[in-house]
Design an enzyme around this catalytic site. Sequence first.
Site, PDB file in Angstrom:
ATOM      1  N   SER A 186     -33.924 -11.562  31.135  1.00 16.53           N
ATOM      2  CA  SER A 186     -33.943 -10.200  31.633  1.00 16.53           C
ATOM      3  C   SER A 186     -33.634  -9.179  30.539  1.00 16.53           C
ATOM      4  CB  SER A 186     -32.976 -10.103  32.812  1.00 16.53           C
ATOM      5  OG  SER A 186     -33.384  -9.060  33.643  1.00 16.53           O
ATOM      6  N   HIS A 211     -35.125 -14.129  40.465  1.00 17.70           N
ATOM      7  CA  HIS A 211     -34.780 -13.638  39.125  1.00 17.70           C
ATOM      8  C   HIS A 211     -33.553 -14.391  38.622  1.00 17.70           C
ATOM      9  CE1 HIS A 211     -34.548 -10.736  35.902  1.00 17.70           C
ATOM     10  NE2 HIS A 211     -33.322 -10.383  36.236  1.00 17.70           N
TER      11      HIS A 211
HETATM   12  C1  GTR Z   1     -32.407  -4.820  36.321  1.00 16.06           C
HETATM   13  C2  GTR Z   1     -33.307  -4.056  35.407  1.00 16.06           C
HETATM   14  C3  GTR Z   1     -34.265  -4.989  34.728  1.00 16.06           C
HETATM   15  C4  GTR Z   1     -33.579  -6.216  34.174  1.00 16.06           C
HETATM   16  C5  GTR Z   1     -32.453  -6.714  35.065  1.00 16.06           C
HETATM   17  C6  GTR Z   1     -31.485  -7.716  34.421  1.00 16.06           C
HETATM   18  O1  GTR Z   1     -31.543  -3.997  37.029  1.00 16.06           O
HETATM   19  O2  GTR Z   1     -33.994  -3.102  36.161  1.00 16.06           O
HETATM   20  O3  GTR Z   1     -34.977  -4.314  33.709  1.00 16.06           O
HETATM   21  O4  GTR Z   1     -33.129  -5.983  32.899  1.00 16.06           O
HETATM   22  O5  GTR Z   1     -31.671  -5.687  35.543  1.00 16.06           O
HETATM   23  O6  GTR Z   1     -31.107  -7.592  33.258  1.00 16.06           O
HETATM   24  O7  GTR Z   1     -31.078  -8.640  35.145  1.00 16.06           O
END
Ligand code: GTR
Length: 404
Positions: A244, A385
Amino acid sequence: NTTIMAQQKPFVANYDESKVGAFTLPDPLVMGSKKITTKAEWEKNRGYWLDLFASHMYGKLPKKKLKQVNTLISKKEILGGKAIQSIWKMDFEGKVQATVVVILPTAVKKAPVFLGLNFCGNQTISTDESIPMFDKYVVCNNAPDFVNYVSQPSSRGVWATRWQIEKVIDAGFGTITAACGDFEEDHANGYKNGVRTRLASALGLKPEEWTAMGAWAWGLSRIMDLAQNIQQIDPNKVIVHGHSRLGKAAMWAGANDQRFAAIISNESGEGGAALSRRIYGETIWRITNSFPHWFLPKYATYSDRENELPFDQHILLSLLSPRPVYVASAFGDQWSDPKGEFLSTREMEKVYALYGKKGLGNIEMPGLNQPVGQLIRYHIREGKHDINEYDWEQYIKFGKEELN
Ligand code: GTR
């Protein structure tokens, strides 16, 4: 996560493919009036793109090399003797310290390693009590393990699944990590207490000339400096990886620091592997409003005029050439725009072709849990995610096959 109000403007993420809009991607081989046709020309001129990413998005990286003192704090066997775990302290000019955990397989003389930052402290990667508890701001805030963005004793090992240490060790690889917050805490004022401020005069760079992404990428390179000096690590087989936001940082580090032998982007999404021109999931507007410290203010000016950006993220990926690269998405993480990540990965082969190397070819997006490619790989797996066991199985296979 998909609707916020900021600057009086509501944001609703688009998840409708028919509303993505048309766009043309800049050609990585066209630099102003120059058209690149050979590998030598690419290597001589790749700085053109690096400079554009630095001036429009991630900010500069310091050129100055600091005095870095690496001190071994502790060393012990873990996993029933299968691995040696060392804790190192890196000190920069007495102004910044970072704690690094190095776990290496006992059975390998010079091990290939996975090197990446963690979100919420080194203690989250394993329950081992000798790992110091991280005491700065962390990205986690779920009680009882984290309270007011501070790690609590129960946070030991909470992210062990994201590191799969035993699996990595059993495959003959080592793992190295430090908390991103040791370089810059992940909030709008984090820079005040991190490398951008504390090392500003030593590095000859003002805080506003670079970004949190830059600070994390810089940190990855300093951990690389440490790794280069550890006898039991193969200096030519250090794979930089990140999940991420830390995947975005890993890509920026890999583009600038060619000592990284391979690069893994795990669901790095907007500002990482995903194409900014695709209006799907997170956008430039949303990311620069939620995380103003990640990029230069100039990047925010490209929201709603993404087509005018002089680059897109396929060019950042192309800057990793000719090294092995793995880009991974998750179906349950549409926010990161899996298709945008796939398309930018597919675009990389233009530059790899200069080296006589193959990319993904002219394929369509694969189905779930069906990795594609060889030197350049991509998968979209089922699930949310995260970086999980399935991802690590693919990365280990990739490391074994591509770093020999
Ligand atoms: C979210 C963000 C993403 C990603 C994510 C993370 O809030 O919008 O771009 O970076 O966090 O790091 O888990």
